[in-house]
Design a protein around this motif. Structure first.
Motif, PDB file in Angstrom:
ATOM      1  N   ILE A  95       8.914   6.475   2.357  1.00  0.00           N
ATOM      2  CA  ILE A  95       8.913   5.037   2.074  1.00  0.00           C
ATOM      3  C   ILE A  95       7.666   4.362   2.634  1.00  0.00           C
ATOM      4  N   LEU A  96       7.217   4.795   3.794  1.00  0.00           N
ATOM      5  CA  LEU A  96       5.998   4.244   4.396  1.00  0.00           C
ATOM      6  C   LEU A  96       4.787   4.558   3.522  1.00  0.00           C
ATOM      7  N   LEU A  97       4.674   5.794   3.082  1.00  0.00           N
ATOM      8  CA  LEU A  97       3.551   6.183   2.220  1.00  0.00           C
ATOM      9  C   LEU A  97       3.580   5.411   0.906  1.00  0.00           C
ATOM     10  N   GLU A  98       4.767   5.249   0.338  1.00  0.00           N
ATOM     11  CA  GLU A  98       4.893   4.522  -0.929  1.00  0.00           C
ATOM     12  C   GLU A  98       4.510   3.057  -0.778  1.00  0.00           C
ATOM     13  N   LYS A  99       4.892   2.450   0.344  1.00  0.00           N
ATOM     14  CA  LYS A  99       4.558   1.024   0.547  1.00  0.00           C
ATOM     15  C   LYS A  99       3.055   0.829   0.716  1.00  0.00           C
ATOM     16  N   ILE A 100       2.417   1.679   1.502  1.00  0.00           N
ATOM     17  CA  ILE A 100       0.962   1.560   1.665  1.00  0.00           C
ATOM     18  C   ILE A 100       0.283   1.742   0.318  1.00  0.00           C
ATOM     19  N   SER A 101       0.698   2.745  -0.422  1.00  0.00           N
ATOM     20  CA  SER A 101       0.127   2.994  -1.749  1.00  0.00           C
ATOM     21  C   SER A 101       0.317   1.774  -2.647  1.00  0.00           C
ATOM     22  N   TYR A 102       1.528   1.243  -2.681  1.00  0.00           N
ATOM     23  CA  TYR A 102       1.820   0.078  -3.520  1.00  0.00           C
ATOM     24  C   TYR A 102       0.919  -1.098  -3.163  1.00  0.00           C
ATOM     25  N   TYR A 103       0.825  -1.411  -1.865  1.00  0.00           N
ATOM     26  CA  TYR A 103       0.023  -2.560  -1.439  1.00  0.00           C
ATOM     27  C   TYR A 103      -1.451  -2.390  -1.806  1.00  0.00           C
ATOM     28  N   LEU A 104      -2.005  -1.209  -1.539  1.00  0.00           N
ATOM     29  CA  LEU A 104      -3.427  -1.009  -1.832  1.00  0.00           C
ATOM     30  C   LEU A 104      -3.691  -1.024  -3.339  1.00  0.00           C
ATOM     31  N   LEU A 105      -2.806  -0.415  -4.115  1.00  0.00           N
ATOM     32  CA  LEU A 105      -2.968  -0.445  -5.578  1.00  0.00           C
ATOM     33  C   LEU A 105      -2.836  -1.864  -6.116  1.00  0.00           C
ATOM     34  N   ASP A 106      -1.829  -2.583  -5.642  1.00  0.00           N
ATOM     35  CA  ASP A 106      -1.589  -3.949  -6.099  1.00  0.00           C
ATOM     36  C   ASP A 106      -2.769  -4.856  -5.782  1.00  0.00           C
ATOM     37  N   ARG A 107      -3.403  -4.625  -4.662  1.00  0.00           N
ATOM     38  CA  ARG A 107      -4.535  -5.439  -4.232  1.00  0.00           C
ATOM     39  C   ARG A 107      -5.862  -4.921  -4.794  1.00  0.00           C
ATOM     40  N   ASN A 108      -5.825  -3.734  -5.402  1.00  0.00           N
ATOM     41  CA  ASN A 108      -7.044  -3.096  -5.910  1.00  0.00           C
ATOM     42  C   ASN A 108      -8.066  -2.923  -4.785  1.00  0.00           C
ATOM     43  N   GLU A 109      -7.583  -2.408  -3.639  1.00  0.00           N
ATOM     44  CA  GLU A 109      -8.439  -2.216  -2.473  1.00  0.00           C
ATOM     45  C   GLU A 109      -8.479  -0.741  -2.090  1.00  0.00           C
ATOM     46  N   THR A 110      -9.503  -0.400  -1.326  1.00  0.00           N
ATOM     47  CA  THR A 110      -9.756   0.987  -0.967  1.00  0.00           C
ATOM     48  C   THR A 110      -9.756   1.168   0.549  1.00  0.00           C
ATOM     49  N   ILE A 111      -9.679   2.440   0.965  1.00  0.00           N
ATOM     50  CA  ILE A 111      -9.658   2.753   2.390  1.00  0.00           C
ATOM     51  C   ILE A 111     -10.412   4.047   2.651  1.00  0.00           C
ATOM     52  N   SER A 112     -11.021   4.144   3.822  1.00  0.00           N
ATOM     53  CA  SER A 112     -11.623   5.391   4.299  1.00  0.00           C
ATOM     54  C   SER A 112     -11.209   5.595   5.751  1.00  0.00           C
ATOM     55  N   ILE A 113     -11.325   6.841   6.190  1.00  0.00           N
ATOM     56  CA  ILE A 113     -10.773   7.249   7.479  1.00  0.00           C
ATOM     57  C   ILE A 113     -11.827   7.991   8.300  1.00  0.00           C
ATOM     58  N   ALA A 114     -11.864   7.725   9.608  1.00  0.00           N
ATOM     59  CA  ALA A 114     -12.674   8.502  10.554  1.00  0.00           C
ATOM     60  C   ALA A 114     -11.732   8.942  11.672  1.00  0.00           C
ATOM     61  N   GLU A 115     -11.524  10.241  11.780  1.00  0.00           N
ATOM     62  CA  GLU A 115     -10.555  10.758  12.740  1.00  0.00           C
ATOM     63  C   GLU A 115     -11.191  11.662  13.779  1.00  0.00           C
ATOM     64  N   SER A 116     -10.542  11.682  14.926  1.00  0.00           N
ATOM     65  CA  SER A 116     -10.861  12.638  15.965  1.00  0.00           C
ATOM     66  C   SER A 116      -9.548  13.211  16.477  1.00  0.00           C
ATOM     67  N   VAL A 117      -8.825  12.485  17.296  1.00  0.00           N
ATOM     68  CA  VAL A 117      -7.597  12.989  17.920  1.00  0.00           C
ATOM     69  C   VAL A 117      -6.519  13.367  16.903  1.00  0.00           C
TER      70      VAL A 117
END
Length: 168
Positions: A6-28
């Motif tokens: 449900i968390l993954l679906e909500k994030i996906s829905y919000y970003l698609l609905d807003r037509n916005e993008t995301i990138s990630i920089a990870e270490s830990v």
């Protein structure tokens, strides 16, 4: 590895609905955040790019972190994470970004503690930056999973509460 659907679906829905993008920089989190995004519906529409950078040299080269500042804190601080978030978004041209750094195992450099710093940026501004602390007996895989789920939950809240910029 599974994350709350449900968390993954909500994030996906919000970003698609807003037509916005995301990138990630990870270490830990060792790519866990990117893994979670790869499991989201229609991820290719909003998940631009991600990178995992463990060493000081990688963070300096790939994310333009100041070498002296990073060296002074072993690449682990709120400031380093904020710069990582801002620079990965700029580098990849995304609206949103997430950055993580910290320790998934208790080592001398961490004061034998387990913790993560994370930052979320939106359109060139850090909108959330915090620290997650866990018990020092937490297993590394459990710590990374917990960090990831906590960060994703906070991203969902941030995306939901930030209004879209008004177009002129």
């Amino acid at each position: 590895m599974q994350f709350p659907k449900i968390l993954l679906e909500k994030i996906s829905y919000y970003l698609l609905d807003r037509n916005e993008t995301i990138s990630i920089a990870e270490s830990v989190t060792s790519g866990f955040v990117q893994l979670a995004f790869s499991q989201m519906p229609e991820a290719s529409q909003f998940f631009f790019r991600g990178l995992t950078a463990y060493t000081l040299e990688e963070k300096v080269k790939l994310l333009d972190i100041d070498a002296e500042e990073a060296k002074a804190v072993n690449c682990v601080s709120q400031t380093v994470t904020e710069i990582m978030a801002l620079n990965v978004a700029e580098k990849f041209g995304s609206d949103w970004s997430i950055a993580t750094t910290g320790y998934a195992t208790p080592v001398p450099e961490s004061g034998h503690e387990i913790f993560a710093y994370y930052s979320i940026s939106y359109r060139g501004e850090v909108v959330l930056s915090d620290k997650i602390e866990l018990h020092p007996l937490t297993k590394a895989l459990d710590a990374q999973n917990y960090f990831t789920e906590c960060i994703l939950s906070n991203l969902r809240c941030e995306v939901k509460k930030h209004p879209l910029p008004i177009s002129v």
